[in-house]
Design a protein around this motif. Structure first.
Motif, PDB file in Angstrom:
ATOM      1  N   ASN A  91       0.921  -1.282   0.026  1.00  0.00           N
ATOM      2  CA  ASN A  91      -0.087  -0.040  -0.049  1.00  0.00           C
ATOM      3  C   ASN A  91       0.969   1.258  -0.051  1.00  0.00           C
ATOM      4  O   ASN A  91       0.422   2.381  -0.009  1.00  0.00           O
ATOM      5  N   GLN A  92       2.366   1.080  -0.030  1.00  0.00           N
ATOM      6  CA  GLN A  92       2.915   2.208  -0.124  1.00  0.00           C
ATOM      7  C   GLN A  92       2.838   3.178   1.101  1.00  0.00           C
ATOM      8  O   GLN A  92       2.668   4.584   0.990  1.00  0.00           O
ATOM      9  N   LYS A  93       2.650   2.501   2.384  1.00  0.00           N
ATOM     10  CA  LYS A  93       2.417   3.271   3.563  1.00  0.00           C
ATOM     11  C   LYS A  93       3.328   3.163   4.785  1.00  0.00           C
ATOM     12  O   LYS A  93       3.676   1.755   4.761  1.00  0.00           O
ATOM     13  N   LEU A  94       3.716   4.000   5.674  1.00  0.00           N
ATOM     14  CA  LEU A  94       4.654   3.984   6.574  1.00  0.00           C
ATOM     15  C   LEU A  94       3.697   3.819   7.769  1.00  0.00           C
ATOM     16  O   LEU A  94       3.016   4.986   8.241  1.00  0.00           O
ATOM     17  N   TYR A  95       3.695   3.138   8.668  1.00  0.00           N
ATOM     18  CA  TYR A  95       2.933   3.118   9.954  1.00  0.00           C
ATOM     19  C   TYR A  95       3.793   3.028  11.366  1.00  0.00           C
ATOM     20  O   TYR A  95       4.952   2.320  11.456  1.00  0.00           O
ATOM     21  N   PHE A  96       3.613   3.961  12.460  1.00  0.00           N
ATOM     22  CA  PHE A  96       4.059   3.883  13.380  1.00  0.00           C
ATOM     23  C   PHE A  96       3.769   2.349  14.223  1.00  0.00           C
ATOM     24  O   PHE A  96       2.472   2.209  14.346  1.00  0.00           O
ATOM     25  N   VAL A  97       4.523   1.707  14.654  1.00  0.00           N
ATOM     26  CA  VAL A  97       4.373   0.365  15.369  1.00  0.00           C
ATOM     27  C   VAL A  97       4.331   0.489  16.809  1.00  0.00           C
ATOM     28  O   VAL A  97       3.381   0.181  17.484  1.00  0.00           O
ATOM     29  N   ASP A  98       5.717   0.952  17.510  1.00  0.00           N
ATOM     30  CA  ASP A  98       5.651   0.476  18.887  1.00  0.00           C
ATOM     31  C   ASP A  98       7.020   1.304  19.212  1.00  0.00           C
ATOM     32  O   ASP A  98       7.954   1.650  18.525  1.00  0.00           O
ATOM     33  N   TRP A  99       6.984   1.609  20.578  1.00  0.00           N
ATOM     34  CA  TRP A  99       8.196   2.013  21.349  1.00  0.00           C
ATOM     35  C   TRP A  99       8.644   0.838  22.022  1.00  0.00           C
ATOM     36  O   TRP A  99       7.972   0.275  22.795  1.00  0.00           O
ATOM     37  N   VAL A 100      10.082   0.767  22.000  1.00  0.00           N
ATOM     38  CA  VAL A 100      10.705  -0.485  22.707  1.00  0.00           C
ATOM     39  C   VAL A 100      11.716  -0.196  23.494  1.00  0.00           C
ATOM     40  O   VAL A 100      12.727   0.593  23.064  1.00  0.00           O
ATOM     41  N   MET A 101      11.709  -0.587  24.627  1.00  0.00           N
ATOM     42  CA  MET A 101      12.822  -0.142  25.597  1.00  0.00           C
ATOM     43  C   MET A 101      13.700  -1.445  25.713  1.00  0.00           C
ATOM     44  O   MET A 101      13.454  -2.703  25.926  1.00  0.00           O
ATOM     45  N   LEU A 102      14.984  -1.185  25.373  1.00  0.00           N
ATOM     46  CA  LEU A 102      16.055  -2.020  25.124  1.00  0.00           C
ATOM     47  C   LEU A 102      17.232  -1.709  26.234  1.00  0.00           C
ATOM     48  O   LEU A 102      17.373  -0.533  26.418  1.00  0.00           O
ATOM     49  N   LYS A 103      17.719  -2.536  26.621  1.00  0.00           N
ATOM     50  CA  LYS A 103      18.896  -2.522  27.540  1.00  0.00           C
ATOM     51  C   LYS A 103      19.836  -3.188  26.848  1.00  0.00           C
ATOM     52  O   LYS A 103      20.285  -4.385  27.073  1.00  0.00           O
ATOM     53  N   ALA A 104      20.386  -2.750  25.676  1.00  0.00           N
ATOM     54  CA  ALA A 104      21.281  -3.576  24.727  1.00  0.00           C
ATOM     55  C   ALA A 104      22.659  -3.566  25.210  1.00  0.00           C
ATOM     56  O   ALA A 104      23.189  -4.708  24.912  1.00  0.00           O
ATOM     57  N   ALA A 105      23.115  -2.672  26.159  1.00  0.00           N
ATOM     58  CA  ALA A 105      24.639  -2.900  26.508  1.00  0.00           C
ATOM     59  C   ALA A 105      24.754  -4.233  27.178  1.00  0.00           C
ATOM     60  O   ALA A 105      25.574  -4.703  27.340  1.00  0.00           O
ATOM     61  N   GLU A 106      23.467  -4.557  28.153  1.00  0.00           N
ATOM     62  CA  GLU A 106      23.518  -5.637  29.043  1.00  0.00           C
ATOM     63  C   GLU A 106      23.272  -6.727  28.140  1.00  0.00           C
ATOM     64  O   GLU A 106      23.441  -7.924  28.684  1.00  0.00           O
ATOM     65  N   ASP A 107      21.958  -6.742  27.535  1.00  0.00           N
ATOM     66  CA  ASP A 107      21.324  -7.990  26.883  1.00  0.00           C
ATOM     67  C   ASP A 107      21.931  -8.436  25.781  1.00  0.00           C
ATOM     68  O   ASP A 107      21.550  -9.843  25.175  1.00  0.00           O
ATOM     69  N   ASN A 108      22.792  -7.674  24.826  1.00  0.00           N
ATOM     70  CA  ASN A 108      23.415  -8.205  23.710  1.00  0.00           C
ATOM     71  C   ASN A 108      22.432  -8.389  22.360  1.00  0.00           C
ATOM     72  O   ASN A 108      22.094  -9.388  22.072  1.00  0.00           O
ATOM     73  N   ILE A 109      21.381  -7.501  22.593  1.00  0.00           N
ATOM     74  CA  ILE A 109      19.988  -7.861  21.710  1.00  0.00           C
ATOM     75  C   ILE A 109      20.574  -7.456  20.250  1.00  0.00           C
ATOM     76  O   ILE A 109      21.134  -6.337  19.973  1.00  0.00           O
ATOM     77  N   THR A 110      20.063  -8.156  19.358  1.00  0.00           N
ATOM     78  CA  THR A 110      20.279  -8.001  18.030  1.00  0.00           C
ATOM     79  C   THR A 110      18.912  -7.655  17.079  1.00  0.00           C
ATOM     80  O   THR A 110      17.933  -7.882  17.719  1.00  0.00           O
ATOM     81  N   ILE A 111      19.147  -7.199  15.943  1.00  0.00           N
ATOM     82  CA  ILE A 111      18.047  -7.053  15.010  1.00  0.00           C
ATOM     83  C   ILE A 111      17.117  -8.385  15.053  1.00  0.00           C
ATOM     84  O   ILE A 111      15.820  -8.271  14.747  1.00  0.00           O
ATOM     85  N   GLY A 112      17.849  -9.432  14.916  1.00  0.00           N
ATOM     86  CA  GLY A 112      17.151 -10.677  14.819  1.00  0.00           C
ATOM     87  C   GLY A 112      16.223 -10.968  16.048  1.00  0.00           C
ATOM     88  O   GLY A 112      14.940 -11.612  15.859  1.00  0.00           O
ATOM     89  N   ASP A 113      16.561 -10.424  17.126  1.00  0.00           N
ATOM     90  CA  ASP A 113      15.718 -10.643  18.299  1.00  0.00           C
ATOM     91  C   ASP A 113      14.573  -9.778  18.035  1.00  0.00           C
ATOM     92  O   ASP A 113      13.381 -10.076  18.428  1.00  0.00           O
TER      93      ASP A 113
END
Length: 162
Positions: free
Chosen positions: A11-33
């Motif tokens: 549909n060629q549209k952009l939607y806001f989905v969510d705010w996500v709180m990350l503790k990346a430095a501690e959890d080693n979260i990736t884009i895959g996660d």
């Protein structure tokens, strides 16, 4: 805290989905996660509340079924279900704030969310058009296009196309 957006290329549209709180430095979260969070939690649990997620949920199920039925096809191409990118706005002239530029940086699933990403960064995801599932789809019949062409050809004098 990062922002997630969904780009619906059908549909060629952009939607806001969510705010996500990350503790990346501690959890080693990736884009895959984040992709896993989308497919297993966010999309299924909110598809009834958001119309754009209803179709995404259906595509998600179809792609999962395809991957289970033909695992060798995706192993050959190694294409993920979603594409992720960081949306980054910069300014050419920082002194006057003129000439904004928008950069899009694609991210791999193994990309860590470490300290390179900051509070309020924006990440956009979309279905990956290079996934083998989309190659397996057969094009729709062109009967409607043929009918339109016949109408145009039969009524050339009546249509103001010139």
């Amino acid at each position: 805290l990062i922002t997630l957006k969904y780009y619906d290329w059908f549909n060629q549209k952009l939607y806001f989905v969510d705010w996500v709180m990350l503790k990346a430095a501690e959890d080693n979260i990736t884009i895959g996660d984040i992709a896993e969070y989308l497919t297993t939690s966010l999309i299924p649990s909110t598809c009834d509340k958001r119309s754009y997620f209803q179709s995404l949920n259906e595509w998600n199920k179809q792609i999962d079924a395809f991957d289970k039925k033909f695992p060798e096809k995706n192993k050959q191409k190694q294409e993920p279900k979603f594409l992720f990118c960081e949306e980054e706005a910069t300014l050419k002239n920082k002194g006057s704030n003129d000439d904004p530029i928008c950069k899009i940086n694609y991210l791999e699933y193994k990309t860590p969310m470490g300290e390179d990403y900051f509070f309020g960064d924006i990440f956009v995801f979309q279905l990956n058009p290079n996934h083998p599932y989309f190659e397996s789809l057969k094009p729709n019949s062109n009967k409607k296009i043929t009918n339109i062409q016949e109408i145009v050809n039969n009524n050339k004098d009546k249509l103001p196309l010139q």
